[in-house]
Scaffold this motif. Sequence first.
Motif, PDB file in Angstrom:
ATOM      1  N   ALA A 112       2.604  -1.244   9.021  1.00  0.00           N
ATOM      2  CA  ALA A 112       3.774  -2.097   8.815  1.00  0.00           C
ATOM      3  C   ALA A 112       4.703  -2.043  10.021  1.00  0.00           C
ATOM      4  O   ALA A 112       5.226  -3.074  10.472  1.00  0.00           O
ATOM      5  CB  ALA A 112       4.522  -1.660   7.555  1.00  0.00           C
ATOM      6  N   SER A 113       4.911  -0.840  10.558  1.00  0.00           N
ATOM      7  CA  SER A 113       5.795  -0.681  11.721  1.00  0.00           C
ATOM      8  C   SER A 113       5.257  -1.430  12.927  1.00  0.00           C
ATOM      9  O   SER A 113       6.000  -2.137  13.625  1.00  0.00           O
ATOM     10  CB  SER A 113       5.948   0.805  12.047  1.00  0.00           C
ATOM     11  N   ASP A 132      -2.549  14.540  -3.714  1.00  0.00           N
ATOM     12  CA  ASP A 132      -1.442  14.458  -2.761  1.00  0.00           C
ATOM     13  C   ASP A 132      -1.891  14.075  -1.365  1.00  0.00           C
ATOM     14  O   ASP A 132      -1.283  13.244  -0.703  1.00  0.00           O
ATOM     15  CB  ASP A 132      -0.681  15.792  -2.714  1.00  0.00           C
ATOM     16  N   SER A 133      -2.957  14.681  -0.892  1.00  0.00           N
ATOM     17  CA  SER A 133      -3.425  14.414   0.471  1.00  0.00           C
ATOM     18  C   SER A 133      -3.894  12.970   0.621  1.00  0.00           C
ATOM     19  O   SER A 133      -3.611  12.310   1.620  1.00  0.00           O
ATOM     20  CB  SER A 133      -4.562  15.367   0.846  1.00  0.00           C
ATOM     21  N   GLU A 134      -4.576  12.459  -0.396  1.00  0.00           N
ATOM     22  CA  GLU A 134      -5.048  11.073  -0.366  1.00  0.00           C
ATOM     23  C   GLU A 134      -3.882  10.097  -0.374  1.00  0.00           C
ATOM     24  O   GLU A 134      -3.861   9.114   0.375  1.00  0.00           O
ATOM     25  CB  GLU A 134      -5.958  10.810  -1.563  1.00  0.00           C
ATOM     26  N   ALA A 135      -2.897  10.386  -1.208  1.00  0.00           N
ATOM     27  CA  ALA A 135      -1.721   9.523  -1.293  1.00  0.00           C
ATOM     28  C   ALA A 135      -0.933   9.541   0.003  1.00  0.00           C
ATOM     29  O   ALA A 135      -0.488   8.497   0.494  1.00  0.00           O
ATOM     30  CB  ALA A 135      -0.835   9.967  -2.450  1.00  0.00           C
ATOM     31  N   MET A 136      -0.762  10.719   0.601  1.00  0.00           N
ATOM     32  CA  MET A 136      -0.002  10.827   1.848  1.00  0.00           C
ATOM     33  C   MET A 136      -0.733  10.135   2.999  1.00  0.00           C
ATOM     34  O   MET A 136      -0.096   9.518   3.868  1.00  0.00           O
ATOM     35  CB  MET A 136       0.256  12.289   2.189  1.00  0.00           C
ATOM     36  N   ASP A 137      -2.045  10.213   3.027  1.00  0.00           N
ATOM     37  CA  ASP A 137      -2.817   9.518   4.066  1.00  0.00           C
ATOM     38  C   ASP A 137      -2.629   8.013   3.947  1.00  0.00           C
ATOM     39  O   ASP A 137      -2.473   7.310   4.951  1.00  0.00           O
ATOM     40  CB  ASP A 137      -4.315   9.861   3.953  1.00  0.00           C
ATOM     41  N   LEU A 138      -2.646   7.523   2.711  1.00  0.00           N
ATOM     42  CA  LEU A 138      -2.441   6.094   2.474  1.00  0.00           C
ATOM     43  C   LEU A 138      -1.051   5.674   2.924  1.00  0.00           C
ATOM     44  O   LEU A 138      -0.876   4.633   3.585  1.00  0.00           O
ATOM     45  CB  LEU A 138      -2.633   5.775   0.997  1.00  0.00           C
ATOM     46  N   ILE A 139      -0.048   6.484   2.606  1.00  0.00           N
ATOM     47  CA  ILE A 139       1.329   6.166   2.980  1.00  0.00           C
ATOM     48  C   ILE A 139       1.493   6.175   4.497  1.00  0.00           C
ATOM     49  O   ILE A 139       2.102   5.266   5.075  1.00  0.00           O
ATOM     50  CB  ILE A 139       2.308   7.155   2.318  1.00  0.00           C
ATOM     51  N   ARG A 140       0.974   7.199   5.158  1.00  0.00           N
ATOM     52  CA  ARG A 140       1.099   7.298   6.615  1.00  0.00           C
ATOM     53  C   ARG A 140       0.433   6.114   7.317  1.00  0.00           C
ATOM     54  O   ARG A 140       1.016   5.499   8.206  1.00  0.00           O
ATOM     55  CB  ARG A 140       0.480   8.598   7.110  1.00  0.00           C
ATOM     56  N   GLU A 176       3.243   5.668  -5.915  1.00  0.00           N
ATOM     57  CA  GLU A 176       2.918   5.710  -7.345  1.00  0.00           C
ATOM     58  C   GLU A 176       1.884   6.795  -7.636  1.00  0.00           C
ATOM     59  O   GLU A 176       1.952   7.475  -8.670  1.00  0.00           O
ATOM     60  CB  GLU A 176       2.397   4.346  -7.800  1.00  0.00           C
ATOM     61  N   LEU A 177       0.931   6.977  -6.714  1.00  0.00           N
ATOM     62  CA  LEU A 177      -0.056   8.051  -6.886  1.00  0.00           C
ATOM     63  C   LEU A 177       0.622   9.416  -6.909  1.00  0.00           C
ATOM     64  O   LEU A 177       0.286  10.286  -7.712  1.00  0.00           O
ATOM     65  CB  LEU A 177      -1.083   8.007  -5.750  1.00  0.00           C
ATOM     66  N   LEU A 178       1.595   9.591  -6.012  1.00  0.00           N
ATOM     67  CA  LEU A 178       2.329  10.862  -5.980  1.00  0.00           C
ATOM     68  C   LEU A 178       3.105  11.082  -7.276  1.00  0.00           C
ATOM     69  O   LEU A 178       3.133  12.187  -7.822  1.00  0.00           O
ATOM     70  CB  LEU A 178       3.287  10.876  -4.782  1.00  0.00           C
ATOM     71  N   ASP A 179       3.738  10.019  -7.773  1.00  0.00           N
ATOM     72  CA  ASP A 179       4.509  10.120  -9.018  1.00  0.00           C
ATOM     73  C   ASP A 179       3.624  10.496 -10.199  1.00  0.00           C
ATOM     74  O   ASP A 179       4.054  11.182 -11.129  1.00  0.00           O
ATOM     75  CB  ASP A 179       5.219   8.794  -9.312  1.00  0.00           C
ATOM     76  N   GLU A 180       2.365  10.026 -10.154  1.00  0.00           N
ATOM     77  CA  GLU A 180       1.439  10.296 -11.261  1.00  0.00           C
ATOM     78  C   GLU A 180       0.739  11.640 -11.099  1.00  0.00           C
ATOM     79  O   GLU A 180      -0.105  12.011 -11.923  1.00  0.00           O
ATOM     80  CB  GLU A 180       0.397   9.176 -11.343  1.00  0.00           C
ATOM     81  N   GLY A 181       1.062  12.355 -10.021  1.00  0.00           N
ATOM     82  CA  GLY A 181       0.441  13.661  -9.797  1.00  0.00           C
ATOM     83  C   GLY A 181      -0.987  13.550  -9.315  1.00  0.00           C
ATOM     84  O   GLY A 181      -1.803  14.455  -9.519  1.00  0.00           O
ATOM     85  N   GLY A 182      -1.294  12.425  -8.627  1.00  0.00           N
ATOM     86  CA  GLY A 182      -2.635  12.227  -8.097  1.00  0.00           C
ATOM     87  C   GLY A 182      -2.890  13.104  -6.889  1.00  0.00           C
ATOM     88  O   GLY A 182      -2.117  14.005  -6.564  1.00  0.00           O
ATOM     89  N   ALA A 214       0.829  -1.209   0.000  1.00  0.00           N
ATOM     90  CA  ALA A 214       0.000   0.000   0.000  1.00  0.00           C
ATOM     91  C   ALA A 214       0.863   1.259   0.000  1.00  0.00           C
ATOM     92  O   ALA A 214       0.508   2.268  -0.616  1.00  0.00           O
ATOM     93  CB  ALA A 214      -0.926  -0.007   1.211  1.00  0.00           C
ATOM     94  N   ILE A 215       1.997   1.212   0.703  1.00  0.00           N
ATOM     95  CA  ILE A 215       2.930   2.344   0.684  1.00  0.00           C
ATOM     96  C   ILE A 215       3.416   2.583  -0.740  1.00  0.00           C
ATOM     97  O   ILE A 215       3.477   3.725  -1.216  1.00  0.00           O
ATOM     98  CB  ILE A 215       4.137   2.072   1.616  1.00  0.00           C
ATOM     99  N   ASN A 216       3.758   1.504  -1.431  1.00  0.00           N
ATOM    100  CA  ASN A 216       4.208   1.617  -2.821  1.00  0.00           C
ATOM    101  C   ASN A 216       3.116   2.213  -3.711  1.00  0.00           C
ATOM    102  O   ASN A 216       3.396   3.047  -4.583  1.00  0.00           O
ATOM    103  CB  ASN A 216       4.613   0.242  -3.335  1.00  0.00           C
TER     104      ASN A 216
END
Length: 217
Positions: free
Chosen positions: A60-61, A46-54, A38-44, A32-34
């Motif tokens: 995982a931690s 940003d807030s949605e992608a960062m929430d998913l990453i966080r 990928e969403l950030l790289d595609e210019g999707g 899911a982090i990956n």
Amino acid sequence: MVKNPNLTLTGPDLAALLCSRVCHDVISPVGAINNGLELLDEGGADSEAMDLIRTSALNASVRLKFARLAFGASGSVGASIDTGEAEKAARDFAIAEKKTEITWTGPRAIIAKNRVKLLLNLFLVVYSAIPRGGSIDVTLENPETDAVFKLTAKGRMLRVPPKFLEILSGTPEESVDAHSIQPYYTVLLAAEAGMELDVAASPEEIVFSARVVAAEA
């Protein structure tokens, strides 16, 4: 204490299956982090992608920290572990999953690592007994001496994990694999810690317990 005839895995097989289990637990949040990157790289968004990453990074931690205590060496041979670490690992695990409430009662103590590992592995078994979420009440009695651990599960679709029952009774229908290695390891830890496992189920709750077996005279 009667030896469970099903505890026959060799050291290499046990290690390999436990590694598979840990990889299975962390591959989803890491993936899911990956996806978020990928969403950030595609210019999707940003807030949605960062929430998913966080969220995924936290998941995982938490899973890795839990696995380090529940499956890892956690110190040298004969080392002891603070039950407070086990409590924090269990609470953090439940918070990350966001579907089960944890209550924890009992004295904080430094006890043999196999007892702490057993407690955390039994927690995972209990957690799997309420797949739709609910509550788990953990009670520790005399953890440093004639210890008794009681974990009570309440929730929707209550069920005792069948693989756990099969391995506990010594009558498995299939060989141990990556899906059943965790309950197998729980039973193995109980044997090594000199503790006896028991399960009492009713429509309202399931009580899993581990208690020190009295030494034979």
